[in-house]
Structure formats: C-alpha cells, structure tokens
Write a protein that holds these residues in place. Sequence first.
Motif, short mmCIF file in Angstrom:
data_model
loop_
_atom_site.label_atom_id
_atom_site.label_comp_id
_atom_site.label_asym_id
_atom_site.label_seq_id
_atom_site.Cartn_x
_atom_site.Cartn_y
_atom_site.Cartn_z
N GLN A 37 0.82 -1.21 0.00
CA GLN A 37 0.00 0.00 0.00
C GLN A 37 0.86 1.27 0.00
O GLN A 37 0.38 2.34 -0.39
N ARG A 38 2.11 1.14 0.41
CA ARG A 38 3.02 2.29 0.45
C ARG A 38 4.06 2.24 -0.65
O ARG A 38 4.99 3.03 -0.67
N LEU A 39 3.88 1.31 -1.59
CA LEU A 39 4.90 1.09 -2.61
C LEU A 39 5.12 2.33 -3.47
O LEU A 39 6.26 2.68 -3.79
N ASP A 40 4.05 2.99 -3.85
CA ASP A 40 4.18 4.16 -4.73
C ASP A 40 4.88 5.34 -4.06
O ASP A 40 5.61 6.09 -4.72
N THR A 41 4.67 5.48 -2.78
CA THR A 41 5.17 6.67 -2.09
C THR A 41 6.43 6.44 -1.26
O THR A 41 7.16 7.38 -0.97
N PHE A 43 8.90 3.71 -1.86
CA PHE A 43 9.49 2.55 -2.53
C PHE A 43 10.79 2.10 -1.85
O PHE A 43 10.97 0.92 -1.56
N ARG A 80 2.26 -4.61 -9.81
CA ARG A 80 2.30 -3.30 -9.15
C ARG A 80 3.60 -2.55 -9.41
O ARG A 80 3.65 -1.33 -9.25
N LYS A 83 5.09 0.18 -13.38
CA LYS A 83 5.35 1.59 -13.62
C LYS A 83 6.42 2.16 -12.70
O LYS A 83 6.91 3.27 -12.93
N ILE A 84 6.76 1.41 -11.65
CA ILE A 84 7.73 1.91 -10.68
C ILE A 84 9.13 1.39 -10.98
O ILE A 84 10.10 2.15 -11.02
#
Length: 310
Positions: A37-41, A43, A80, A83-84
């Motif tokens: 849940q915190r992967l995008d913000t 990483f 997930r 894009k990261i």
Amino acid sequence: KNWLDQRYPLALKPFDGGAKKGPLQPPYFKDIEPSLQRLDTHFDEVSPRLKKYFDDCRYYSRESGDSYDLVISFRNVGNRLLKIDPTWARELAHEAAIWAPTDHRSWSLLARALEAEGDWRRAEAIFWQARRRFPENVQSHSQLAHALLVHGNGRLGEAVYRQAIQLFPDNPVCRADLGNTLRALDRHDEALAEYRQAQELFHRDAVTANAMADLLIDMERLDEAANALAWAEEVTPADDRRGQQVFAGIRQRLQRAQAGQPIVLRQLQTQREITGVSLAAFANIGGGDLANAPALGQATLLRRQANGGL
C-alpha cells in the motif's frame, strides 16, 4: 539434473545443520500488504521488506516443491511494479515463469515488463510465444494485438484481433478493441461499423458504448454522440470507478464540442524502444531460442487467414 538444479538446488546440497528449524510454513501474502500500500510513495523504504518476503517464498518453494505462493506473489507484486521498477517486475515474472512455465499470467507479465523497459524486440517475442503457447486464453491474443498497434504495426494487430474474434465470438473486449484499432488507424467508418456490430451482440457492454460515443465526437456527429453517451450512462455500472471516469471524460469532451470548441482528436500513445539483449536468457521457459517466435507467429497467422481464419 539441470531441471532439478534450477528448481530444487537445496535438495542437491549437503545437509546444513544450521538451516531453519521447526515446521515448514508458507509465507503469508497478507504480511506484506501494508508494504504494498506504500509502494508508490515509499518505494526505497518498503523494498527490503519485499525482498525478504521473496526470499522466504523461494526458500519454501525449494524445500517443499510447492511453488503456488511464490508464483502468485511474484505475479501480484510484479504487476504493481510495472510503472515503478519494470526491471524488477521483469525479474519476478521470469522467475515465476521458471517455476510455472504453463502459467499464462506470468508470461503476460514478463512481456509487459519488457515492453515497459522499452525492450520491444524481446517483448514482442514473448507476446508471440505466449499467443502460440496459450491459444485458449483471450488475453494472449488481445495483449499482442494492442502491443503491435502501439509499436507501429496496427495492420498486423488488426489481423490478430480479427482472428481472436473468430476464436472468441462471445468476448466483447475483442470486438471493442478491434474498433479501437481501426479508429487509431484513422479508419473511422470501419471502426463505427465494428462498434455498432459489437453493440448489437453485447447490448449492455459499457466499454463499447463509451467508445462509440467518443468516436462519434471525433466524426463531428454530435447528436448521435449524445444519444450514444446517454446509453453509455445507462449501462456503465455505478460502482465501476474506472468506467465512470471514462464516461465523465467523454461527457466533458462532448460538452466542449457542443459549445463550439475545437475537437481535439485523441492520439495513440506510442512506447519508447531501446536496443535489448539476447533472448537466450528466456530459453529456460521457452524450451529453446525465442528469436524466431514473431516470424513463426506471423506465418501461422497468415496461414490461418488463408484457411478461413482458424
């Protein structure tokens, strides 16, 4: 022995008295859900936790021979990461495919990760091989066709979609995507005909309804677009968040056109391409060299077209 070396290397090593003690337990995916849940913000912060979880998956799979949790987890997290960190996504997909070479979702993720990296040559080979290996899976056809379109080979993508429609006549996505392809190729009348046929067959398909309304705006047939959009509003489920966003965007576009503002045609988003490396790294899932997969796939497609499509 080589097969065992890859999947169960610990089984071929001397007994290690310092190995993990106690009953062997599979890792629990729910344990890393807060990290995802915190992967995008965050990483960099959550990456070590994910790597530890992946190591636990590998250990359990090698010790037990049960790779189910590993494949599901690697696929889930890999999607997930597209894009990261597409390189990490590609590594996870490749490893999942080694453990489960008959899992079409792992092949799909591998191809999409390579494409996200810009490695179109290898991505195309994996897409074609997946279509050949999993002909019963509609996504193996539709993902290849869409990738061909965005990489400048729309006519070949069209041919793949047309054959997919013959193979999966009850699938509304293939027909809607064929219409989208024809629209991207500036063949608007043909695209509209496909959307209308799709709407006759799948009367309450929201994707087709929205796409047809959007195309009619491009064609400056605004009264017809308004009628099509009214139907799209009726058939788009209220709880379909993505569908409602698409509908709202088309409605705003129609309102701007009705107010006399210039109609800006949507542009196909092309993908960047880099010079990739050898396909030899994927021989352990493809059973050999995949360099000829695109040529073989295209030859098979043309042969089937000559025989009526199947």
